[in-house]
Motif scaffolding. Structure first.
Motif, mmCIF file in Angstrom:
data_model
loop_
_atom_site.group_PDB
_atom_site.id
_atom_site.type_symbol
_atom_site.label_atom_id
_atom_site.label_comp_id
_atom_site.label_asym_id
_atom_site.label_seq_id
_atom_site.Cartn_x
_atom_site.Cartn_y
_atom_site.Cartn_z
ATOM 1 N N VAL A 96 42.271 40.747 38.251
ATOM 2 C CA VAL A 96 42.614 41.813 37.313
ATOM 3 C C VAL A 96 41.646 42.984 37.439
ATOM 4 O O VAL A 96 42.046 44.150 37.391
ATOM 5 C CB VAL A 96 42.616 41.274 35.870
ATOM 6 C CG1 VAL A 96 42.775 42.409 34.870
ATOM 7 C CG2 VAL A 96 43.751 40.267 35.692
ATOM 8 N N ALA A 97 40.358 42.687 37.599
ATOM 9 C CA ALA A 97 39.367 43.751 37.731
ATOM 10 C C ALA A 97 39.672 44.629 38.940
ATOM 11 O O ALA A 97 39.609 45.863 38.864
ATOM 12 C CB ALA A 97 37.968 43.154 37.849
ATOM 13 N N GLY A 98 40.021 43.987 40.045
ATOM 14 C CA GLY A 98 40.359 44.757 41.232
ATOM 15 C C GLY A 98 41.628 45.567 41.057
ATOM 16 O O GLY A 98 41.710 46.725 41.493
ATOM 17 N N ILE B 283 42.204 34.719 30.992
ATOM 18 C CA ILE B 283 41.368 35.844 31.433
ATOM 19 C C ILE B 283 40.281 35.358 32.381
ATOM 20 O O ILE B 283 39.998 35.989 33.406
ATOM 21 C CB ILE B 283 40.763 36.564 30.222
ATOM 22 C CG1 ILE B 283 41.849 37.303 29.457
ATOM 23 C CG2 ILE B 283 39.658 37.528 30.657
ATOM 24 C CD1 ILE B 283 41.383 37.910 28.156
ATOM 25 N N VAL B 284 39.657 34.229 32.047
ATOM 26 C CA VAL B 284 38.614 33.664 32.907
ATOM 27 C C VAL B 284 39.170 33.357 34.297
ATOM 28 O O VAL B 284 38.527 33.638 35.319
ATOM 29 C CB VAL B 284 38.034 32.385 32.260
ATOM 30 C CG1 VAL B 284 37.232 31.582 33.283
ATOM 31 C CG2 VAL B 284 37.154 32.753 31.074
ATOM 32 N N LEU B 285 40.361 32.805 34.346
ATOM 33 C CA LEU B 285 40.935 32.371 35.624
ATOM 34 C C LEU B 285 41.381 33.537 36.506
ATOM 35 O O LEU B 285 41.402 33.405 37.732
ATOM 36 C CB LEU B 285 42.106 31.427 35.371
ATOM 37 C CG LEU B 285 41.758 30.101 34.664
ATOM 38 C CD1 LEU B 285 43.014 29.276 34.429
ATOM 39 C CD2 LEU B 285 40.743 29.300 35.483
ATOM 40 N N VAL B 286 41.756 34.659 35.874
ATOM 41 C CA VAL B 286 42.289 35.777 36.674
ATOM 42 C C VAL B 286 41.394 37.004 36.632
ATOM 43 O O VAL B 286 41.791 38.061 37.123
ATOM 44 C CB VAL B 286 43.710 36.152 36.189
ATOM 45 C CG1 VAL B 286 44.640 34.949 36.255
ATOM 46 C CG2 VAL B 286 43.681 36.728 34.781
ATOM 47 N N SER C 119 32.489 39.103 32.532
ATOM 48 C CA SER C 119 31.277 39.306 33.332
ATOM 49 C C SER C 119 30.862 38.018 34.027
ATOM 50 O O SER C 119 30.539 38.018 35.223
ATOM 51 C CB SER C 119 30.138 39.805 32.435
ATOM 52 O OG SER C 119 30.440 41.055 31.871
ATOM 53 N N ARG C 120 30.863 36.924 33.294
ATOM 54 C CA ARG C 120 30.466 35.640 33.879
ATOM 55 C C ARG C 120 31.441 35.181 34.946
ATOM 56 O O ARG C 120 31.042 34.667 36.002
ATOM 57 C CB ARG C 120 30.349 34.579 32.778
ATOM 58 C CG ARG C 120 29.081 34.693 31.961
ATOM 59 C CD ARG C 120 27.861 34.506 32.844
ATOM 60 N NE ARG C 120 26.628 34.825 32.114
ATOM 61 C CZ ARG C 120 25.449 34.899 32.690
ATOM 62 N NH1 ARG C 120 25.332 34.726 33.992
ATOM 63 N NH2 ARG C 120 24.370 35.176 31.980
ATOM 64 N N SER C 121 32.724 35.346 34.683
ATOM 65 C CA SER C 121 33.729 34.869 35.625
ATOM 66 C C SER C 121 33.701 35.640 36.931
ATOM 67 O O SER C 121 33.875 35.056 38.004
ATOM 68 C CB SER C 121 35.124 34.974 34.982
ATOM 69 O OG SER C 121 35.194 34.190 33.812
ATOM 70 N N ILE C 122 33.469 36.945 36.849
ATOM 71 C CA ILE C 122 33.453 37.752 38.059
ATOM 72 C C ILE C 122 32.148 37.571 38.830
ATOM 73 O O ILE C 122 32.142 37.457 40.056
ATOM 74 C CB ILE C 122 33.665 39.238 37.702
ATOM 75 C CG1 ILE C 122 35.084 39.440 37.155
ATOM 76 C CG2 ILE C 122 33.444 40.129 38.927
ATOM 77 C CD1 ILE C 122 35.362 40.856 36.711
ATOM 78 N N ALA D 218 31.671 28.941 35.738
ATOM 79 C CA ALA D 218 30.754 29.526 34.765
ATOM 80 C C ALA D 218 31.523 30.139 33.598
ATOM 81 O O ALA D 218 31.097 30.046 32.438
ATOM 82 C CB ALA D 218 29.878 30.580 35.430
ATOM 83 N N GLY D 219 32.666 30.747 33.897
ATOM 84 C CA GLY D 219 33.490 31.317 32.842
ATOM 85 C C GLY D 219 34.026 30.263 31.900
ATOM 86 O O GLY D 219 34.056 30.453 30.680
#
Length: 226
Positions: free
Chosen positions: A175-177, A168-171, A30-33, A39-40
């Protein structure tokens, strides 16, 4: 001092757990996106600090517990296996919400990001049970200092969790898209990780090698920490 099989077991379980949806992953994604990679990463620093708190606190407490009540080793082994089975079901059950289905969150300063990451991990039941019920069953009373074994095995868990969460934070955005357009791959990931956790749970439940005879544990434990 620490068996290679014990390290491999902890690393495998840590990998399966960090890849399954949970409070830490949801918060970091959530923070990263919503607020960006920086922030992530700051939030992840708070999460890692929470791991260190568990690493030191539970190992010091468990060292005393094992010496006082050696029979607790069997209880810990079975409790850890039961938790892994529950986590496996939670991962693959129908109707689960993807960790990458992220809602908007307000932008916060670095200090608050770190504090929220720390508290998210400290209040995460998955991590609490991992340190209290799962990792201790890989400790071998015949291999020397029990406290040091717990710290070493916990350190491997932290390395695995930090590496995966940083990736996960970096991508997260990409990944969400990707998963939003391909729900099949999201379902496949959940099935694979849930199956892995289920197999590990069964193996741990029927592995009696981690439990020494009750009458011999106390003496071995005392000798190992002297």
């Amino acid at each position: 001092m620490v068996e290679q099989s014990a390290v491999l077991g902890v690393v495998t379980i840590a990998l399966g757990m960090v890849l399954s949806p949970g409070p830490n992953m949801m918060y970091l994604v959530s923070r990263s996106i919503s607020q960006g990679r920086r922030a992530g990463v700051i939030s992840l620093a708070g999460v890692v600090t929470g791991f260190l708190v568990y690493l030191v606190g539970t190992n010091l407490g468990l060292a005393v517990l094992f010496a006082a009540v050696p029979e607790i080793l069997t209880v810990i082994r079975l409790a850890g296996a039961a938790y892994l089975l529950w986590l496996a079901w939670k991962t693959i059950r129908p109707g689960g919400v993807s960790v990458f289905t992220v809602q908007e969150v307000p932008h916060d300063p670095p200090r608050r990001l770190f504090a929220m990451g720390l508290m998210t991990n400290l209040l995460n039941p998955k991590i609490a049970i991992l340190y209290i019920s799962v990792i201790p069953q890989f400790i071998d009373l015949e291999k020397g200092n029990v406290l040091l074994q717990g710290l070493v095995l916990g350190a491997f868990q932290i390395v695995v969790a930090t590496s995966v969460n940083l990736s996960i934070v970096l991508v997260a955005g990409g990944v969400a898209g990707f998963l939003a357009r391909r729900p099949f791959w999201l379902q496949a990931q959940r099935v694979v990780m849930g199956s892995m956790l289920g197999v590990l749970a069964v193996m741990l439940a029927f592995d009696h090698s981690a439990s020494a005879p009750p009458e011999a544990v106390s003496e071995k434990f005392i000798q190992s920490i002297n």
